[in-house]
Design a protein around this motif. Structure first.
Motif, mmCIF file in Angstrom:
data_model
loop_
_atom_site.group_PDB
_atom_site.id
_atom_site.type_symbol
_atom_site.label_atom_id
_atom_site.label_comp_id
_atom_site.label_asym_id
_atom_site.label_seq_id
_atom_site.Cartn_x
_atom_site.Cartn_y
_atom_site.Cartn_z
ATOM 1 N N LEU A 70 -14.037 72.488 26.876
ATOM 2 C CA LEU A 70 -13.562 71.176 27.282
ATOM 3 C C LEU A 70 -14.609 70.553 28.189
ATOM 4 C CD1 LEU A 70 -11.075 69.168 27.428
ATOM 5 C CD2 LEU A 70 -10.506 70.342 29.581
ATOM 6 N N ARG A 72 -15.131 67.800 31.069
ATOM 7 C CA ARG A 72 -14.312 67.083 32.043
ATOM 8 C C ARG A 72 -15.224 66.285 32.977
ATOM 9 N NH1 ARG A 72 -9.133 67.805 33.681
ATOM 10 N NH2 ARG A 72 -8.981 69.759 32.516
ATOM 11 N N PRO A 77 -10.662 64.586 31.178
ATOM 12 C CA PRO A 77 -11.375 64.935 29.945
ATOM 13 C C PRO A 77 -12.188 63.759 29.414
ATOM 14 C CG PRO A 77 -9.133 65.740 29.875
ATOM 15 C CD PRO A 77 -9.216 64.860 31.088
ATOM 16 N N VAL A 78 -13.346 64.071 28.808
ATOM 17 C CA VAL A 78 -14.292 63.042 28.355
ATOM 18 C C VAL A 78 -14.399 63.097 26.834
ATOM 19 C CG1 VAL A 78 -16.648 62.179 28.482
ATOM 20 C CG2 VAL A 78 -15.573 63.232 30.506
ATOM 21 N N PRO A 79 -13.930 62.075 26.113
ATOM 22 C CA PRO A 79 -14.126 62.026 24.658
ATOM 23 C C PRO A 79 -15.512 61.472 24.326
ATOM 24 C CG PRO A 79 -12.856 60.139 25.380
ATOM 25 C CD PRO A 79 -13.092 60.968 26.607
ATOM 26 N N THR A 141 -17.265 65.729 21.446
ATOM 27 C CA THR A 141 -15.926 66.042 21.940
ATOM 28 C C THR A 141 -14.876 65.117 21.322
ATOM 29 O OG1 THR A 141 -16.263 64.613 23.857
ATOM 30 C CG2 THR A 141 -16.755 66.940 24.129
ATOM 31 N N ASP A 144 -9.377 64.404 23.325
ATOM 32 C CA ASP A 144 -8.891 65.148 24.485
ATOM 33 C C ASP A 144 -10.010 65.869 25.232
ATOM 34 O OD1 ASP A 144 -9.528 67.058 22.637
ATOM 35 O OD2 ASP A 144 -7.615 68.140 22.767
ATOM 36 N N GLY A 145 -11.284 65.578 24.882
ATOM 37 C CA GLY A 145 -12.422 66.190 25.559
ATOM 38 C C GLY A 145 -12.788 67.566 25.058
ATOM 39 N N SER A 163 -23.333 62.308 27.998
ATOM 40 C CA SER A 163 -22.346 61.251 27.781
ATOM 41 C C SER A 163 -22.761 60.028 28.559
ATOM 42 C CB SER A 163 -20.961 61.727 28.228
ATOM 43 O OG SER A 163 -20.045 60.655 28.306
#
Length: 804
Positions: A70, A72, A77-79, A141, A144-145, A163
């Motif tokens: 995951l 974050r 969380p980072v999509p 991702t 939901d990351g 990101s």
């Protein structure tokens, strides 16, 4: 090996670049400046995208293992974040290669300036795009990351995350292991300029920033104005290689831990060495000439019919140039950094010799990196010693170069040429007994001398704590306790707690654990003996984490600890540097209250924080150190007359006095005042600070007693003004009217008792400061401190006569 589809992708990119150039071409008859700028910008942006692209993904592994996790960020969380998995290839990745010769605890990227052509080796690897970690898998991702990296072989991988919200420090993960969490942090924007050694900006220079801990490459190009800017980089230490055709490539270390880092890189113009080789006054053709330096590989050529030789395209370094021909040799030195273009040498041949051979062990296997050294005979000359035969060869400062060598992979070495005479020489290698050839006479020619080294006696063991856990990095020393022996050896325990020490003679020895994280202890042992198993008592220790103002862990931060209430300058007990996850560990001798401080010092940034902690003996005490948000502070440096001082290097430090600062010759440590004497530090956090003046002979008029080159300043929002004086001395003699000395007098109110009436006084404000001399019953004399020319540090003001 890069895949075929990667080659196709490169061709496609080149095609796209060609299309852009054609489509941007203006109509016949010229183009407007705006169109030219648009074309350059368009071309540069595409090329930058190519340069920032990672290496092609290697073929999927056969086992099909995966890594889940995951990403974050500060808000959760980072999509849409890009996650990369890389791995090193033993023997092929720069961050895994050792120094040559080996240096304790260092890899090649740590020691490119240590000689043997290592800096040149790194530059060549980077130019060929060799030594980079391999990209094994990548993913984006989900909403939901979460991410999934699949098709991996068994093993540990380094994960990177990129990101728009930030970057993640590379973090290890095991294929098939438990899920991992990657945290985003602010990336580092590295920008600046590239200039040549005349100060001209260099367009089209290629910069490659190699992440030192795990050698991923990041690249950028300078624009038409010599400016560059990298896409955001992860925080950490880098080695930056800068290259441009026609200039000598450069290699610079870089510490990047703050959001903005600006650097100015300089590329030197290539130099050349020219010269001729003579026998007496006659030119000699066909002579083998070599030029060697500590930072570059060997250069070789042969003299022409006129006895001339030339080496072109050399980095501006210090070189030793040697000539060898049929039992005759010569040597000379060339310091190209002091030459604008070229240096001319004349080498005169004299009877000389060369020693060459092979170093092997008792099993007849060649030994690499054995040091072989030649030592000339010294003869007594009055109260000192001189080299025998000095009159035949005045260039004895070259002996350290031509008289020392390291064996290659085949165990071969070569020493010389050096003038005929009497010499001893020896071979020395870790794990083997040194072997010395006694002083003997050498005639002209090539001497063959092979060494067979015997294995030294070893003392091996493990250092563990009471729970059986290995202790890494513990210094272990061995010293003989027999009266007729002085042998000693030292080692650091490895990750598994193992150590190995080597001595030449059997006997009784004292083995000492110096106590890094355990209490010091001594053992008496007999060598040879059985392997040792040593249980160490762990000291009370403090573990912690360093964070920035946003709570992101910071690597590469210096941390120290000292007792509460004591001076940090003289009572610092331990130091550490935070790891890639911002973590550190410090040991102290006894439980109690301590001050722990963290500091991150760069060229134009200083972050400092401290905390009082209780360290107990029951286990690990913990602390979290967080820097507050830094801000820009600025100031002015002026001399004692109030005139601005331009071009002066200044350094910012905390007032704790516990952190050690190198000079300004080390990158990332100093700022320089402008034409108006102004300086600024972009990001500073810390209440009580020091500003240090790094200019020979100049010191603040209000210095810190413990460090006269520094003065205390307070970060209270106001502009800092620092007055600087010139540190010079006046000398003279105090006399009575009849010419007899006044041996007891007052100098600026301070009582002085001096034989023959001698006066010596340090002045910080020449031309302004008053000197007052008085004595009981005599009239005082007041005079102005004299002006001093630049470079003069002592002035005799003559006699000062005190009259009734």
């Amino acid at each position: 090996m890069r895949s075929w589809w990667g080659l196709g992708a490169c061709l496609a990119v080149l095609g796209a670049l060609a299309w852009l150039l054609v489509s941007a071409r203006p109509d016949a008859g010229g183009s407007a400046p705006g169109l030219e700028q648009a074309r350059d910008s368009r071309f540069s942006s595409v090329l930058q995208a190519v340069l920032q692209a990672p290496s092609p993904v290697s073929p999927p592994g056969e086992t099909g293992l995966s890594i889940r996790g995951l990403v974050r960020g500060p808000k959760g969380p980072v999509p849409g974040a890009r996650v990369l998995a890389t791995s090193a290839v033993p023997g092929e990745t720069l961050s895994e290669l050792p120094c040559s010769p080996p240096a304790e605890g260092k890899v090649l990227l740590d020691c490119p300036q240590q000689g043997q052509g290592q800096g040149q080796g790194v530059r060549e690897w980077v130019a060929e795009r060799r030594g980079e970690v391999l990209l094994r898998a990548q993913a984006v991702t989900a909403a939901d990351g979460s991410f999934l990296l699949s098709g991996l072989d068994a093993g540990t991988y380094m994960l990177w995350v990129e990101s728009e919200e930030g970057l993640g420090l590379p973090a290890p993960a095991i294929a098939g292991g438990p899920p991992v969490e990657l945290r985003l942090r602010v990336g580092v924007r590295l920008s600046g300029t590239v200039e040549d050694d005349t100060g001209a900006l260099v367009p089209g220079a290629l910069l490659t920033a190699v992440f030192a801990a795990h050698s991923r490459f990041f690249e950028a190009l300078t624009d038409a104005n010599g400016h560059f800017q990298f896409e955001p980089l992860p925080q950490g230490e880098f080695v930056v290689v800068i290259s441009k055709q026609g200039l000598v490539s450069a290699l610079e270390p870089l510490r990047a831990f703050t959001p903005e880092v600006k650097r100015r890189f300089v590329l030197e113009r290539p130099r050349r060495i020219t010269g001729r080789v003579l026998r007496a006054t006659t030119p000699v053709a066909g002579v083998a000439v070599q030029a060697r330096s500590e930072l570059s590989p060997l250069h070789a050529t042969t003299t022409d019919a006129a006895g001339r030789f030339s080496f072109e395209g050399l980095p501006p370094e210090f070189y030793v140039v040697t000539a060898w021909h049929a039992g005759e040799g010569a040597s000379g030195v060339a310091t190209l950094r002091e030459q604008p273009e070229a240096m001319e040498l004349t080498l005169t041949l004299t009877p000389s010799f060369i020693i060459e051979g092979v170093v092997r062990n008792e099993a007849r296997q060649p030994l690499e990196q054995v040091r072989v050294e030649l030592n000339p005979e010294l003869i007594e000359d009055g109260n000192s010693y001189v080299v025998s035969g000095l009159e035949r060869n005045p260039e004895w400062d070259t002996m350290a170069w031509v008289g020392t060598a390291y064996t290659d992979r085949e165990g071969r070495y070569r020493l010389g040429p050096v003038p005929v005479g009497r010499y001893s020489f020896w071979a020395n290698a870790i794990e083997y007994l040194s072997q010395e050839v006694p002083m003997r006479a050498f005639e002209a020619g090539v001497v063959r001398w092979d060494f067979t080294l015997e294995a030294a006696l070893s003392v091996e063991g493990l250092v563990l704590d009471a729970q059986g856990r290995p202790l890494e990095g513990e210094p272990v020393m061995l010293r003989s306790i027999d009266e007729d022996e002085t042998g000693w050896a030292r080692d650091l325990t490895e990750r598994d707690g193992h150590f190995a020490l080597y001595v030449s003679q059997p006997g009784r020895y004292r083995l000492t654990l110096e106590g890094q994280d355990i209490r010091a202890q001594e053992l008496e042992i007999t060598v040879p003996g059985e392997p040792l198993r040593i249980i160490g008592e762990r000291l009370p220790h403090l573990v912690g984490e360093v964070e920035d103002a946003a709570g992101t862990p910071l690597p590469g931060v210096e941390v120290s600890i000292w007792p509460e209430g004591a001076s940090s300058r003289d009572n610092t007990l331990a130091r550490a540097t935070s790891d890639s996850q911002g973590r550190f560990s410090l040991s102290v001798p006894t439980p109690g209250r301590y001050v722990v401080a963290a500091e991150l010092a760069l060229e134009d940034a200083l972050l400092f924080t401290s905390s009082v902690v209780d360290v107990d003996e029951t286990g690990e005490s913990q602390v979290r150190l967080r820097f507050r948000e830094g801000r820009r502070i600025s100031g002015m440096l002026e001399d004692w007359r109030g005139r601005p001082m331009k071009g002066v290097a200044v350094q910012i430090a905390s007032d704790s006095g516990t952190f050690r600062y190198p000079g300004c010759g080390v990158p990332d440590r100093c700022a320089t005042t402008d034409d108006e004497g102004r300086f600024s530090f972009r990001q500073v956090a810390g209440e009580q600070l020091s500003i240090c003046v790094r200019h020979r002979g100049y010191y603040p008029l209000e210095p810190i007693p413990e460090n006269p080159s520094c003065t205390l300043v307070r970060d209270d929002g106001r502009e800092i003004r620092i007055a600087v004086g010139r540190d010079v001395f006046v000398a003279g003699q105090i006399l009575h009217e009849d010419g007899s000395p006044v041996e007891r007098y007052l100098l600026n109110g301070r009582e002085v008792q001096a034989e023959h009436g001698a006066l010596s006084l340090r002045i910080r404000r020449p031309g302004v400061e008053l000197i007052e001399v008085s004595a009981p019953g005599l009239q005082p004399v007041r005079l102005l401190a004299p002006e001093f020319r630049e470079g003069v540090e002592l002035m005799d003001i003559g006699d000062i006569v005190l009259r009734p």
